[in-house]
Design an enzyme around this catalytic site. Sequence first.
Site, short mmCIF file in Angstrom:
data_model
loop_
_atom_site.label_atom_id
_atom_site.label_comp_id
_atom_site.label_asym_id
_atom_site.label_seq_id
_atom_site.Cartn_x
_atom_site.Cartn_y
_atom_site.Cartn_z
N ASP A 474 -4.16 35.09 54.26
CA ASP A 474 -3.38 35.43 55.46
C ASP A 474 -3.59 34.32 56.49
O ASP A 474 -4.71 33.83 56.66
CB ASP A 474 -3.83 36.78 56.03
CG ASP A 474 -2.98 37.20 57.23
OD1 ASP A 474 -1.91 37.79 57.00
OD2 ASP A 474 -3.41 36.91 58.37
N ILE A 475 -2.51 33.90 57.14
CA ILE A 475 -2.59 32.83 58.14
C ILE A 475 -3.23 33.40 59.42
O ILE A 475 -2.78 34.44 59.94
CB ILE A 475 -1.21 32.25 58.45
CG1 ILE A 475 -0.57 31.70 57.16
CG2 ILE A 475 -1.29 31.16 59.52
CD1 ILE A 475 0.86 31.25 57.34
N GLU A 517 3.10 36.73 56.62
CA GLU A 517 2.28 35.52 56.49
C GLU A 517 1.19 35.67 55.44
O GLU A 517 0.24 34.91 55.40
CB GLU A 517 1.65 35.15 57.83
CG GLU A 517 0.66 36.14 58.38
CD GLU A 517 1.28 37.24 59.25
OE1 GLU A 517 0.57 37.83 60.05
OE2 GLU A 517 2.50 37.49 59.09
#
Length: 604
Positions: A474-475, A517
């Site tokens: 996950d960003i 994301e």
Amino acid sequence: MIGSWLGTTEIKNFEKFLLQEEEKFAHNDILLFENQAKNLALLAKVIDPNFVKGKEIAGYKVTFYPTTQKPNFDEYWELTLEDKPIIKGIAYQKEKNITVKITAPLKEFAKLIEKENQIRNGIYYIHKGKIIADKKIIPEKILNGLPKEFPSNLTFKGKNFIAIPFKNREGQTWGFYVRETEISLLKGLAQKLIKQNAITAFLFIIIALSIVSFVTKQFVCIPLENLKKQVENISRGIEKRLRTEIQESFLKITGKDEISLLAKSINDLVKELDELASFRQTIETDETAHEVYQRLADVFEKKFNLKNFTILEVHQNNKQKMATKINKLNKNNYYNCLKSINENPKLCRVFRSALMASSLHFTYYCNYFKNQEKDYICLPMKEGRKVIGVVHFQLEKNERSKKEIEIINEKVTAYLQEAAPIIEAKRFAEKLKEMSLKDSLTGLYNKRLLEELIPQISAGIIRRKSNIGVIMFDIDHFKDINDNYGHLFGDFVLAKIANILSSCLRKSDFAIRYGGEEFLVLLVDANPDTTLQVAERIRKQIQKTNFSHEGKVTTITISGGIAEFPEDDDDLWQVINFADIALYEAKRRGRNRIVRFEKSFLKN
């Protein structure tokens, strides 16, 4: 004597006499006959028995004159017509030999031939360079300019004539003898025969036609009608044959005549059509285009004994690329031309023209095939006017005759024509399926792939007693990136991270945009240590990358959680959920880190 001189043979002898440049006698007389004998008994043998004093022959009268009436002659006679001498004969003794001469005035003799043999003729003299008719048959001007050494053929008012020059002892041509040729005589004779034998000929024709009709009916028409019915029975199944598998139907062959050979040829054609129809029915049920390519390869090898070939496919999205789908060439032969063609299909003559190319027709036809020890044949695969692929065959020099190769080309082309639309349809279906399973922004697979992939991949891993490393990324602070730099920059970041993920994975691994994301990575046949190493490598690669787009620059970090299948659970969906839990633990611990799943996380 007279009878023989009126015959066709003597006409030819007369012309022969003119050609042989016999002497011209006084008053234009010609010498018809001359012979010698030691006595009258021998002389009688050369004189026609009918040629006797006072007897009429065919309307002519022979008149005998005593020697006293014609001084210096032992005997003298004439053949007269209407009291006009036609043929003159003399006999005299000289040096113990008796000589007989028969002469005739040229003009009168010509009339005699015309009367007795129905041959139109004429006599023409040359006087002071001008041609003058003594007995006219055609205009004098037609004879101007004719050769004076040999006979000439003429045509006047649709009729054919021959002009024969005659000469004196000095070889000077002093006139022409002209008559109709034997073509006209034959026409007249044919007409006469037809009139005389018309009824007989008619009956003969009727009988002959009856026999021919009977034979034709028994040995041609009836067998052909039977053959026609059998062909109709077979043809009724053609449409069905192209769609469903039915039992082959063949014509009955009863002999070795032409009709039986025709039936055999039709049977061969039906067999070829059945095999082609069976091939089409089979490839229609194949799942992928690659399966169709493999079946084509089997046909080339087993049916046509073509062992050295490669099948190239034009890329659907990028027409500037071709990919090798089936390769049956060794490395040295493959690089004769195909490496260049793969990189740039426009270099390929077959791709550009959609036509066959072959060294059997012209050795240096292809500029990129340099191996002069082999022959090549390249055939296009076409869907409509579009070339979707190229099949390249290589043969040993003089391995097969040109006629055999032409037959194989025709049959191979038929299989390519059947396969091409099905290949294109399956490629299109694969493309649609791929589009439905891929994220349009990043080019990675989307979450829907898992629905098809997980049952297959998990069963295989358990059967092989192997492992799948599951990583959920996950960003970090992605919402702030969108708020500060805009959604277009956010899309750029997502695509860039997808590229980094793909570059760090093997072809057997899967990178999936799981949502927003979040990214999911499945490492097939990877042990737990490898999973952690790959995850860390991806995290560090992203951390050190500058994300620059349209003048905006920033750095990004990601967090990740990892779990192992089937170590953590024998349900792959559950293992993915565990990796997601480990991801949230990484976020809780401060982000920009990788955390391995632990069962204790479940309590929280």
